[in-house]
Design an enzyme around this catalytic site. Structure first.
Site: not given
Ligand code: XIL
Length: 297
Positions: A169, A205
């Site tokens: 990730n 994000h």
């Protein structure tokens, strides 16, 4: 469907949210969580500092609360995260060499074993690549134990919980760039050598629209033979509603994109204070970004 989770399920995907154990007693919060989402990720409760605050003494109170809530509401659990340079307990921050390597292996074994059978996918390693143009690893105490620390983490996690999908990730990996290509090359190498890896998480994000090659980037990873997931989605800025829809459409266009997780429920729950990057406002009302997301699913 009339909710994010049900609509995603109709497409064979999940739609999840990051959850804080301390908010599970808030009725507004759980009302939205259990109506809209069919996957949860503990926002902080499974991190190294939370689960092993002193060496060899494990603490699962908050994480167990979230897992129990998820199980009683039919929600998948994404485990986050087993090995990361950040949010390490103080005792680990000061370690190096074989002592740190052994501590990491023991941590992964203990935590993955505790949750064995309850985790859909683990973020085994988080944020191990450097920003910028190098395409190389981020410097950290874990990296300094040797370049093989990532594959050791994945092999350790597989041995402890063979039923969980094992993910790498990271962030700033949304388009085709030096960082995402460095990760791509690692995944390709792992697949060629039989290092167990099942999925790659894209935190996403974002500060506006996803890059134009967002879908192509997901697809090139999927073509290596791994699932891809959007793991920590939040989006600031005036194009928020369109940006959420574009992320959803990209995921749905990639058959191995198995689900999307937003990093919190209400804007007031977000770690990006003041940016209002989520799908519900502070009062729990649906935002335009919610509607565009639902319509794209
Ligand atoms: C954040 C949490 O949301 C905050 O509550 C905490 O203070 C710091 O960590 N990338 C990750 C997540 O992988 O674990 C981070 O979560 C956000 C960035």
């Amino acid at each position: 469907g009339t909710t994010l989770g049900a609509s995603a399920a109709e497409k064979g995907r999940y739609f999840g949210a990051a959850v804080a154990a301390g908010k599970l007693s808030n009725g507004t919060y759980t009302g939205i969580l259990d109506r809209e989402f069919n996957s949860v990720t503990p926002e902080n409760e499974m991190k190294w500092d939370a689960t092993e605050p002193s060496q060899g003494r494990f603490s699962y109170t908050g994480a167990d609360q979230i897992v129990a809530h998820a199980q009683s509401h039919g929600q998948k659990v994404r485990g986050h995260t087993l090995a990361w340079h950040s949010q390490q307990p103080g005792w680990a921050q000061g370690m190096s060499g074989s002592a740190l390597r052994n501590a990491m292996v023991n941590h992964i074994t203990q935590v993955a074993t505790h949750f064995k059978g309850k985790i859909y996918a683990w973020d085994v390693v988080n944020e191990a690549f450097a920003d910028g143009g190098s395409g190389g690893r981020r410097d950290s105490n874990l990296q300094r134990t040797g370049n093989d620390w990532i594959e050791v983490a994945f092999r350790t996690a597989r041995a402890a919980d063979p039923g969980a999908k094992l993910c790498y990730n990271d962030y700033n990996t949304d388009g085709i760039n030096a960082k995402s290509t460095g990760i791509y090359n690692m995944v390709r190498d792992f697949k060629s050598r039989g290092v167990p890896i099942d999925c790659v998480g894209f935190q996403s994000h974002l500060g506006g629209l996803p890059p134009s090659d967002y879908q192509a980037n997901l697809q090139r990873f999927a073509d290596l033979g791994v699932d891809v997931q959007i793991t920590e989605l939040d989006i600031s800025g005036s194009s928020q509603a369109t940006a959420y829809a574009n992320v959803v459409k990209a995921c749905l266009a990639v058959s191995r994109c198995t689900g999307i997780t937003v990093w919190g429920i209400r804007d007031s729950d977000s770690w990006r204070t003041g940016e209002n990057p989520l799908l519900f406002d502070g009062n729990g009302n649906k935002k335009a970004a919610y509607t565009s997301t639902l319509n794209a699913l």
